[in-house]
Design a protein around this motif. Structure first.
Motif, PDB file in Angstrom:
ATOM      1  N   GLU C 313      24.877  78.730  36.311  1.00 24.64           N
ATOM      2  CA  GLU C 313      23.682  78.316  36.671  1.00 24.64           C
ATOM      3  C   GLU C 313      23.192  78.303  37.849  1.00 24.64           C
ATOM      4  O   GLU C 313      22.101  78.064  38.211  1.00 24.64           O
ATOM      5  CB  GLU C 313      23.213  77.244  35.816  1.00 24.64           C
ATOM      6  N   GLN C 314      24.227  78.454  38.846  1.00 17.88           N
ATOM      7  CA  GLN C 314      23.745  78.138  40.223  1.00 17.88           C
ATOM      8  C   GLN C 314      22.768  79.315  40.777  1.00 17.88           C
ATOM      9  O   GLN C 314      22.595  80.451  40.167  1.00 17.88           O
ATOM     10  CB  GLN C 314      25.347  78.412  40.783  1.00 17.88           C
ATOM     11  N   GLU C 315      22.082  78.483  41.744  1.00 14.23           N
ATOM     12  CA  GLU C 315      20.792  79.531  42.220  1.00 14.23           C
ATOM     13  C   GLU C 315      21.158  79.488  43.643  1.00 14.23           C
ATOM     14  O   GLU C 315      21.918  78.627  44.245  1.00 14.23           O
ATOM     15  CB  GLU C 315      19.476  78.934  41.730  1.00 14.23           C
ATOM     16  N   ASP C 316      20.283  80.287  44.415  1.00 13.30           N
ATOM     17  CA  ASP C 316      20.384  80.380  45.968  1.00 13.30           C
ATOM     18  C   ASP C 316      19.743  78.884  46.245  1.00 13.30           C
ATOM     19  O   ASP C 316      18.880  78.371  45.473  1.00 13.30           O
ATOM     20  CB  ASP C 316      19.081  81.475  46.216  1.00 13.30           C
ATOM     21  N   THR C 317      20.291  78.300  47.363  1.00 18.78           N
ATOM     22  CA  THR C 317      19.793  77.483  47.931  1.00 18.78           C
ATOM     23  C   THR C 317      19.423  77.682  49.455  1.00 18.78           C
ATOM     24  O   THR C 317      19.900  78.359  50.011  1.00 18.78           O
ATOM     25  CB  THR C 317      20.754  76.028  47.893  1.00 18.78           C
ATOM     26  N   TYR C 318      18.523  76.531  50.143  1.00 23.80           N
ATOM     27  CA  TYR C 318      18.109  76.956  51.326  1.00 23.80           C
ATOM     28  C   TYR C 318      18.494  75.690  52.152  1.00 23.80           C
ATOM     29  O   TYR C 318      18.436  74.347  51.599  1.00 23.80           O
ATOM     30  CB  TYR C 318      16.647  77.286  51.382  1.00 23.80           C
ATOM     31  N   ARG C 319      18.938  75.833  53.112  1.00 26.26           N
ATOM     32  CA  ARG C 319      19.342  74.452  54.098  1.00 26.26           C
ATOM     33  C   ARG C 319      18.703  74.664  55.445  1.00 26.26           C
ATOM     34  O   ARG C 319      18.675  75.861  56.100  1.00 26.26           O
ATOM     35  CB  ARG C 319      20.917  74.620  54.358  1.00 26.26           C
ATOM     36  N   ASP C 320      18.156  73.683  56.111  1.00 32.27           N
ATOM     37  CA  ASP C 320      17.533  73.860  57.251  1.00 32.27           C
ATOM     38  C   ASP C 320      18.311  73.249  58.268  1.00 32.27           C
ATOM     39  O   ASP C 320      18.888  72.085  58.482  1.00 32.27           O
ATOM     40  CB  ASP C 320      16.106  72.963  57.306  1.00 32.27           C
TER      41      ASP C 320
END
Lengths: 284, 142, 652
Positions: C313-320
């Protein structure tokens, strides 16, 4: 016509009474029948002074920016005038929720200066307001008047030197009374660039050179904003056909950027906007 | 005396001015007629500058900016493109030869293009002759 | 300004050759407000600088004009000179009479009169200049390196060694880049893995390095000292925090995909690490070939994973992430030679590209290091074709720089591993590096046949019995002017190193320039080769142009040093040329707010005027040009300064 006037009075009264509007911008009696005046009704008792006839050419939106933001204003607008409202709203100079728009479905007004009907050679002359809350009458039916830019044909076909002759003669007449600026609902800058001293863009006194600087820069400042109400030319005491230049700039903006000014609240002014895919050919 | 055009150049710092420098470093020869003023971005150019430049007696005005997509400030030249395009239309409708106003995207690596543009533009202006329409007959005090 | 000094540089003969200095000095001395005008051989030298400082003091100057080389060259130098003499550095104007004048105009009269006009413009402008205050911003001490090939690895290690925190962002599941694919490196024939894998491990072990694989930078905002970077962590479907790298999932996985690492010559599992020495040693799932993702059934990996790390189920994630400096080390792509149909790549199985051959030599490769072709046979004859797509105006005009040398390396390895005849088809042998010419000479002794000529065509159309079953390479030997047909079993193409396919997009993300070949553009080819036009973004490796490993590593170390000049500081001085609003003139149209990319202007509804957050302003001047009333004043480029300059430039 009388119906429109009556409806206008009716609505003005209602809006002032209910407090929905603090002021109603419309037209009032002038020194004779052919010269009505811009009029601001602030109380119910003022409403009787409101008139409407074919000489009520003024674009009343010009007075909107005189009021502090947040003032509840009802305003009578004809077709081009309503387009001004859209531009002013895009520019956040007025807020949609503060304005009650009384749309006047009427075209072919009469220019008291010439006695001739205003058609799309001197204004946009759309039949109906583009934006309104209350329409003071039935919609006027569409009619094929040709393009509002047809009038440019002659000037566009002129040799460059002849056109320069034409405009330099026209601009030489300018006495720098700034009536055009005063009549223009978009010219709300205070101070205007031309009145400044650092830098001094042009001489204060009229001359072809200084007049040219004023007018060309003003045409640019109106690029993509002018909605072709023609007030500048009607206001001009020396009859410079300023509207023709504005029309030309509008036409170019429409052709290059595919957007007609004052037609949609969702648009952004073309001069403070861009598209990456704008063609470099526009620079040729 | 033969007519020598006086051309005002306005170059953005990051691309065109750098490109002009490169023309110099690589000794590409081009006509002396263009005098360049530097701005940080072509978007700094106010169309009124152009009107004024012609009043000051420029026979031609050449503006150089970064290639679209390459603007140092990411989108400045997109705005410039629109404004300078309408400026050109205004000049033309007023009766000035539109060829006297030219906008070019010249990248920092394109010294040769800078020189080519100057050459071509100078010759065009030379053929058009002196610009007298806008030129102020007496000086305006600023 | 009313007391201006004009200093005209001869630049040796660079300027004085075509510009009559005395004439210009005399002219300048008579311009309004100019109280002193002097010429000097080298104004940027110590005596030249001292001359300026002396005159500033002696004549009490309040404006200085230096007519010399480009402001891009020495504006900073002369600003310091002015400051040193107590004059505000922004009261200086540079007139470019070298790059824009003496170097581009041969005629003395023309060059001299242009120099005068330029100086006249500067005098007008200088009269209107105002002293400005420098601004300082706090610098974020961390750095980011984008790209985990040898360039990125080296740069990250160097920065980490100084104690700085480094984010190393790599788009693929492992670091190592192209170098990890190589078997040997020229000219020393070092084993590539032996010198690279310890560095890869050092990255993993270094506490200062935050290794971010399967990651891409999607947005860069902010500026030197404080870049706000958004990094996308692509879904790996394996939770790397839980995974212990036992790789039993990989063992059991029934899915198969083509191995990117082996250039598609071999297969790998659908849950995989790209190669045995990959870093990190933690697998990812290739969604395209995973049986569960394709058919909805399988999940074998999930069953065998004792760590419970598989997450479909993992999805793309975003990190700042905020960093002070960025090094772009995004590498190169190998040109696809399929469109060059004359060489038959993709059509004849015997035609290979260079990276494929690297894998053939390698013991971890598809053939376990044996040089055998797709039909399992060892080639008896091999032709190595140089300059495929490079030095070719139809494709890339540039020289790809490394091909001659790896072609020699290939020849050596072919000789070592097979008994094949080896031909080199070259245009010129370019063996310029340290030890390279020696390596070439060595190969000349190894019975390799050198044919000077660019291969014209590879064909299987035979004309004689001894060509039967072979690939024929047609070439003109330009030394003997003979047309040759070389029958060989194997053809090796040396395709151009080219910019990554997405280089343009990446350049836009980082707001840096690209050259005509889409390689990232350095600020100055000689004096600023690792910087870009965006302060704080530096370049390392082949993203800037084709280069070999020694050059790449040297550049990476240099880029790290460049980054350190930013993140090593607590504060940075910023250009003072920002804009401000004159509230009495502002008409409240908000054009400035609408056009600014950096959100520097905002609108005060109460006061009905715009305001500028100068910390965000980059000084482009777009808002100033958008302001109908002229309320926005672009410091150092004000309307009146600019108009003044125009007036001066056009006066004579």
């Amino acid at each position: 016509m009388k119906d429109i006037e009556n409806r206008l009075k009716q609505e003005a009264k209602r809006l002032l009474e209910s407090g929905e509007a603090e002021v109603v911008l419309a037209y009032g009696r002038g020194y004779d029948e052919k010269h009505p005046m811009p009029y601001a009704a602030k109380a119910v008792s003022d409403v009787d002074n409101i008139v409407f006839d074919e000489y009520c050419t003024f674009n009343m939106t010009r007075y909107l920016t005189e009021y502090p933001l947040g003032t509840k204003i009802a305003i009578a607008v004809k077709s081009c005038d309503s387009r001004t409202l859209i531009v002013l709203m895009q520019e956040e100079k007025v807020k949609r929720e503060d304005i009650v728009i009384l749309g006047i479905p009427y075209r072919d007004m009469i220019d008291s200066k010439t006695g001739k009907a205003i058609d799309n050679s001197t204004a946009c002359n759309l039949p109906n307001p583009v934006l309104y809350d209350i329409l003071l009458g039935d919609e006027v039916t569409e009619r094929d008047d040709g393009s509002p830019y047809d009038v440019l044909k002659e000037l566009e076909e002129m040799e460059l030197d002849v056109r320069w002759e034409f405009w330099s003669k026209e601009f030489s007449k300018c006495i720098r009374c700034y009536a055009c600026r005063k009549a223009c609902p978009m010219c709300y800058c205070d101070p205007c660039f031309i009145d400044q001293s650092q830098p001094r863009w042009a001489d204060k006194s009229p001359s072809l050179e200084s007049n040219l600087m004023f007018h060309l820069t003003r045409f640019y400042h109106l690029a993509g904003r002018c909605i072709d109400c023609g007030e500048c030319s009607r206001a001009c005491p020396v009859d410079i056909p300023l509207h023709l230049f504005h029309k030309k700039v509008s036409k170019e903006c429409e052709e290059m950027f595919d957007q007609v000014s004052g037609m949609s609240l969702d648009d952004k002014q073309v001069m403070v906007d861009f598209k990456m895919e704008d063609s470099d050919e526009i620079l040729l | 005396m033969e007519f020598e055009p006086k051309i005002l150049g306005i170059a953005c710092n990051w691309c065109t001015y750098t490109g002009a420098d490169l023309a110099g470093t690589t000794r590409v020869q081009y006509p002396h007629n263009v005098r360049v003023a530097r701005v940080m971005c072509s978007s700094r150019v106010n169309p009124a500058f152009i009107f004024r430049a012609f009043q000051l007696g420029s026979d031609g005005v050449l503006i150089g900016g970064c290639e679209p997509g390459d603007c140092h400030y990411s989108t400045g030249n997109y705005y410039a493109r629109r404004r300078l395009a309408i400026t050109k239309k205004i000049l033309e409708f007023a009766g000035l030869e539109p060829e006297r106003f030219r906008v070019e995207w010249i990248s920092a690596s394109d010294g040769i293009k800078f020189a080519e543009v100057v050459k071509e533009f100078t010759e065009e202006i030379r053929a058009l002759g002196p610009q007298t329409k806008f030129k102020v007959k007496k000086d305006i005090e600023t | 300004m009313s007391r201006i000094g004009v200093f005209v540089c001869h630049c040796g003969m660079n300027i004085a050759k075509t510009v009559r200095i005395d004439d210009v000095v005399e002219f300048a001395g008579e311009l309004p407000g100019v109280v002193v005008a002097e010429g000097y051989k080298f104004m940027c030298s110590t005596p030249g600088q001292e001359l300026i400082q002396e005159k500033i003091k002696e004549c009490n100057l309040d404006g200085v004009i230096v007519a010399a080389c480009s402001p891009l060259m020495h504006e900073k130098t002369f600003r310091k000179v002015a400051e040193g003499a107590g004059l505000n550095q922004y009261l200086l104007t540079i007139v470019n009479i070298r790059e824009q004048c003496s170097w581009v105009i041969e005629d003395e009269d023309e060059a001299t009169s242009k120099a005068k006009a330029l100086i006249n413009g500067a005098v007008y402008r200088t009269h209107l200049l105002a002293p400005l205050e420098s601004r300082f911003i706090d610098v974020n001490p961390e750095a980011m390196v984008v790209g985990g090939g040898i360039a990125g690895i080296q740069a990250a290690l160097e920065l980490a060694a100084t104690g700085k925190k480094v984010y190393l962002v790599e788009k693929s599941p492992t670091i190592g880049g192209h170098m990890a694919q190589f078997d040997k490196t020229f000219p020393t024939l070092d084993c590539s893995a032996c010198i690279l894998t310890p560095k890869m491990d050092a990255v993993l072990q270094n506490p200062n390095i935050d290794l971010m694989t399967s990651c891409e930078v999607t947005e860069v905002k902010g500026f030197v000292g404080n870049f706000d970077v958004t990094v996308k962590q692509k879904a790996r479907y394996v939770d790397h925090d839980k995974c212990n790298g036992c790789l039993s999932c990989m063992e059991k996985c029934p899915g198969r995909g083509l191995s990117e690492f082996d250039e598609g010559l071999d297969k790998r599992k659908s849950i995989y690490i790209p190669f045995p020495q990959a870093v990190p040693q933690k697998p990812v799932i290739d969604r395209e070939t995973c049986i569960y993702f394709k058919k909805g059934k399988c999940r074998v990996c999930e069953q065998v994973c004792e760590q419970d790390a598989i997450d479909f189920e993992q999805e793309d994630t975003y990190r700042d992430i905020t960093v002070g400096a960025i090094i772009a080390a995004t590498g190169y792509g190998l040109m696809d030679t399929t469109p060059l149909v004359q060489y038959g790549y993709g059509k004849y199985p015997g035609v290979y590209n260079a990276l494929e051959v690297e894998r053939l030599f390698n013991s971890t490769g598809p053939t376990e290091g044996k040089v055998v072709m797709k039909d399992g046979k060892e080639p008896e004859s091999i032709a190595i074709l140089h300059c495929i797509g490079s030095r070719d105006t139809n494709y890339h005009e540039y020289c790809s720089r490394v091909c001659c040398m790896y072609a020699l390396k290939f020849a050596h390895l072919f000789k070592e591993k097979t008994s094949a005849d080896v031909y080199q088809l070259y245009i010129d042998m370019r063996c310029f590096g340290k030890g390279y010419e020696e390596f070439y000479n060595r190969l000349l002794e190894e019975n390799v046949k050198f044919v000077r000529g660019k291969a014209a065509r590879v064909t299987d159309v035979t004309v004689s019995p001894d060509e039967e079953g072979k690939l024929i390479v047609e070439v003109e030997d330009t030394l003997s002017s003979q047309f040759m047909r070389l029958p060989v079993d194997m053809v090796v193409l040396s395709p151009a190193m080219e910019a990554q396919a997405d280089a343009g997009e990446v350049a836009r993300t980082f707001n840096i320039g690209v050259d005509k070949d889409n390689f990232f553009r350095e600020k100055h080819p000689k004096l600023d080769p690792l910087s870009t036009t965006t302060d704080g973004v530096f370049l390392a490796g082949a993203c800037q142009g084709p280069k070999d490993i020694p050059d790449t590593v040297a550049q990476a170390i240099g880029a790290a040093a460049e980054a350190l000049t930013i993140v090593g500081k607590e504060q940075l001085e910023l250009e003072a040329a920002t804009v401000y609003v004159d509230p009495y003139v502002c008409c409240g149209c908000q054009n400035c707010v609408r056009v600014c990319t950096y959100s520097a202007p905002s609108f005060d509804v109460e006061k009905n005027v715009s305001e500028i957050n100068e910390a965000l302003c980059k000084g482009c001047g777009l808002c100033a040009a958008s302001c109908p009333t002229g309320a926005i004043i672009a410091r150092h480029f004000t309307n009146d300064q600019f108009i003044g300059e125009m007036e001066g430039l056009m006066e004579f």
